[in-house]
Design a protein around this motif. Structure first.
Motif, mmCIF file in Angstrom:
data_model
loop_
_atom_site.group_PDB
_atom_site.id
_atom_site.type_symbol
_atom_site.label_atom_id
_atom_site.label_comp_id
_atom_site.label_asym_id
_atom_site.label_seq_id
_atom_site.Cartn_x
_atom_site.Cartn_y
_atom_site.Cartn_z
ATOM 1 N N ASP A 18 0.759 -1.415 0.024
ATOM 2 C CA ASP A 18 0.120 0.079 0.173
ATOM 3 C C ASP A 18 0.849 1.271 -0.085
ATOM 4 N N PRO A 19 1.041 1.946 -1.204
ATOM 5 C CA PRO A 19 2.189 2.865 -1.384
ATOM 6 C C PRO A 19 1.591 4.274 -0.915
ATOM 7 N N ALA A 20 0.383 4.318 -0.163
ATOM 8 C CA ALA A 20 -0.228 5.674 -0.105
ATOM 9 C C ALA A 20 0.665 6.592 0.843
ATOM 10 N N ARG A 21 1.206 6.008 1.713
ATOM 11 C CA ARG A 21 2.155 6.881 2.708
ATOM 12 C C ARG A 21 3.298 7.324 2.006
ATOM 13 N N LEU A 22 3.918 6.495 1.185
ATOM 14 C CA LEU A 22 5.003 7.006 0.437
ATOM 15 C C LEU A 22 4.544 8.122 -0.638
ATOM 16 N N VAL A 23 3.382 8.080 -1.185
ATOM 17 C CA VAL A 23 2.988 8.860 -2.206
ATOM 18 C C VAL A 23 2.673 10.418 -1.392
ATOM 19 N N ALA A 24 1.933 10.310 -0.414
ATOM 20 C CA ALA A 24 1.667 11.657 0.444
ATOM 21 C C ALA A 24 3.015 12.058 0.899
ATOM 22 N N SER A 25 3.930 11.518 1.443
ATOM 23 C CA SER A 25 5.347 11.982 1.697
ATOM 24 C C SER A 25 6.008 12.431 0.526
ATOM 25 N N ALA A 26 6.137 11.981 -0.837
ATOM 26 C CA ALA A 26 6.723 12.559 -1.766
ATOM 27 C C ALA A 26 6.047 13.562 -2.319
ATOM 28 N N LYS A 27 4.756 13.693 -2.396
ATOM 29 C CA LYS A 27 4.100 14.849 -2.784
ATOM 30 C C LYS A 27 4.353 15.935 -1.981
ATOM 31 N N GLN A 28 4.372 15.877 -0.703
ATOM 32 C CA GLN A 28 4.766 17.016 0.182
ATOM 33 C C GLN A 28 6.225 17.383 -0.073
ATOM 34 N N VAL A 29 6.964 16.779 -0.563
ATOM 35 C CA VAL A 29 8.215 17.340 -0.614
ATOM 36 C C VAL A 29 8.286 17.810 -2.025
ATOM 37 N N TYR A 30 7.687 16.996 -3.187
ATOM 38 C CA TYR A 30 8.044 17.558 -4.474
ATOM 39 C C TYR A 30 6.859 18.495 -4.904
ATOM 40 N N GLY A 31 5.595 18.391 -4.599
ATOM 41 C CA GLY A 31 4.448 18.942 -4.914
ATOM 42 C C GLY A 31 3.967 18.066 -5.878
ATOM 43 N N GLU A 32 2.515 17.976 -6.273
ATOM 44 C CA GLU A 32 1.854 17.229 -7.171
ATOM 45 C C GLU A 32 2.536 17.141 -8.567
ATOM 46 N N GLU A 33 2.618 18.349 -9.117
ATOM 47 C CA GLU A 33 3.288 18.416 -10.599
ATOM 48 C C GLU A 33 4.777 17.638 -10.722
ATOM 49 N N GLU A 34 5.427 17.759 -9.811
ATOM 50 C CA GLU A 34 6.763 17.386 -9.939
ATOM 51 C C GLU A 34 6.417 15.992 -9.732
ATOM 52 N N PHE A 35 5.789 15.430 -8.703
ATOM 53 C CA PHE A 35 5.753 14.053 -8.401
ATOM 54 C C PHE A 35 5.021 13.386 -9.730
ATOM 55 N N ALA A 36 4.193 13.872 -10.255
ATOM 56 C CA ALA A 36 3.503 13.463 -11.441
ATOM 57 C C ALA A 36 4.543 12.916 -12.394
ATOM 58 N N ALA A 37 5.324 14.149 -12.696
ATOM 59 C CA ALA A 37 6.224 14.158 -14.016
ATOM 60 C C ALA A 37 7.415 13.157 -13.781
ATOM 61 N N SER A 38 7.854 13.113 -12.111
ATOM 62 C CA SER A 38 9.092 12.239 -12.097
ATOM 63 C C SER A 38 8.635 10.792 -11.807
ATOM 64 N N TYR A 39 7.413 10.676 -11.323
ATOM 65 C CA TYR A 39 7.241 9.247 -10.763
ATOM 66 C C TYR A 39 5.929 8.538 -11.250
ATOM 67 N N GLY A 40 4.894 9.298 -11.816
ATOM 68 C CA GLY A 40 3.765 8.762 -12.068
ATOM 69 C C GLY A 40 2.768 8.258 -10.952
ATOM 70 N N GLU A 41 1.868 7.446 -11.130
ATOM 71 C CA GLU A 41 1.006 6.720 -10.239
ATOM 72 C C GLU A 41 1.600 5.482 -9.768
ATOM 73 N N LEU A 42 2.015 5.344 -8.634
ATOM 74 C CA LEU A 42 2.528 4.448 -7.987
ATOM 75 C C LEU A 42 1.485 3.152 -7.985
ATOM 76 N N VAL A 43 1.860 1.912 -8.290
ATOM 77 C CA VAL A 43 1.147 0.831 -8.501
ATOM 78 C C VAL A 43 1.206 -0.242 -7.254
ATOM 79 N N PRO A 44 0.271 -0.442 -6.282
ATOM 80 C CA PRO A 44 0.623 -1.400 -5.404
ATOM 81 C C PRO A 44 0.939 -2.863 -5.758
ATOM 82 N N VAL A 45 1.706 -3.291 -5.013
ATOM 83 C CA VAL A 45 2.147 -4.896 -5.353
ATOM 84 C C VAL A 45 1.310 -5.906 -4.403
ATOM 85 N N PRO A 46 0.569 -6.804 -5.131
ATOM 86 C CA PRO A 46 -0.414 -7.709 -4.169
ATOM 87 C C PRO A 46 0.754 -8.431 -3.301
#
Length: 310
Positions: free
Chosen positions: A99-127
């Motif tokens: 569940d990468p939700a916390r990773l995503v939230a933390s990274a967006k706080q650091v980089y901002g929504e736009e830079e996060f989307a450009a650098s990383y895209g949407e993180l896909v959970p691993v079953p």
């Protein structure tokens, strides 16, 4: 780029050329990736696999040294392409891949929504069923080739390094520092430690480096960037630099302009060491090439210092 031990260095394309690597290990027709870059790196990894004459179903493992996004952001997307693979990750990092939700939230706080989307895209959970938590001493059997996972904290608490006895090499993630090929000289590679803004621990980092040196490795594969040799020299130098960085941070603990002055102190430290190593025009090239890394190192030292003094 391949070496005689069936290890392929893959430029993941993150930030700039020769900045961030993933590795492909091939043994008897079976394969494993070590680290994977971001979602944008997946086509490069699949192309490297194809260049070895292997199909996606030949990959048995994707091994993550830790879950920082330049190493692990593309794991979920990559796993979708590899029907037989399991994801090997430190037990502390496994929940963040499921569940990468916390990773995503933390990274967006650091980089901002736009830079996060450009650098990383949407993180896909691993079953969860495809995740293999690797405690210290966990061994991945790749076609009869043992890959030993070693708990190596210091950069992050969820960090592991991988010992490949066949090549007598470590896959080090970030625990053995940064070593960019642009700073190589006739004396060999130049390296600096890499902290992290949240979990840097200098005592643990020194212990992890010493543990790695204890195997008498012939080479270390660092994520930033590539294969380095003369490992005992590099390891001793990294340990000395960690100690110097800690001394600089402590000396500036109460300075109202601590971050700026710590960045300046780190620039001086790395420039002086680069000059002794024979790096040409080090006063310009070191800040130019390592500017982002130096700022992150200062942040990591400050978080550690505040935690130590609390």
């Amino acid at each position: 780029m391949s070496d005689p031990h069936d290890i392929v260095t893959i430029d993941t394309g993150y930030q700039r050329p020769r900045f961030c690597a993933a590795y492909l290990i091939v043994e008897r027709g079976r394969a494993a990736f070590v680290d994977c870059g971001t979602n944008h790196s997946v086509p490069r990894l699949l192309a490297a696999l194809e260049a070895q004459g292997l199909a996606p179903d030949a990959v048995d493992r994707v091994i993550l040294t830790h879950v920082h996004l330049d190493h692990a952001g593309g794991a979920g997307a990559l796993m979708r392409e590899l029907p037989n693979a399991r994801l090997v990750v430190h037990p502390r990092g496994a929940p963040h891949m499921i569940d990468p939700a916390r990773l995503v939230a933390s990274a967006k706080q650091v980089y901002g929504e736009e830079e996060f989307a450009a650098s990383y895209g949407e993180l896909v959970p691993v079953p969860e069923s495809r995740v293999e938590a690797a405690a210290d001493g966990h061994v991945v059997d790749l076609g009869g080739r043992p890959l030993l996972c070693a708990d190596t904290p210091g950069h992050a608490r969820h960090h592991l390094a991988v010992w490949d006895a066949r090549s007598r090499s470590w896959f080090a993630g970030d625990i053995f520092g940064l070593s960019y090929r642009e700073l190589d000289t006739a004396r060999g590679a130049f390296a600096i430690p890499t902290t992290s803004p949240v979990q840097f621990d200098p005592a643990q980092m020194r212990a992890s480096v010493r543990r790695m040196l204890g195997e008498a490795p012939e080479a270390v594969y660092v994520t930033h960037y590539g294969r380095v040799t003369d490992v005992q020299r590099l390891g001793a130098d990294l340990i000395a630099q960690v100690e110097a960085m800690v001394d600089a941070a402590r000396a500036l603990a109460d300075d109202p302009q601590r971050h700026r002055r710590l960045v300046e102190a780190l620039v001086r430290l790395y420039v002086e060491r680069a000059q002794r190593h024979g790096v040409a025009d080090a006063r310009r090239r070191v800040p130019e090439l390592l500017g982002m890394d130096i700022d992150l190192n200062a942040q990591g030292l400050e978080v550690w210092l505040d935690r130590a003094e609390a």
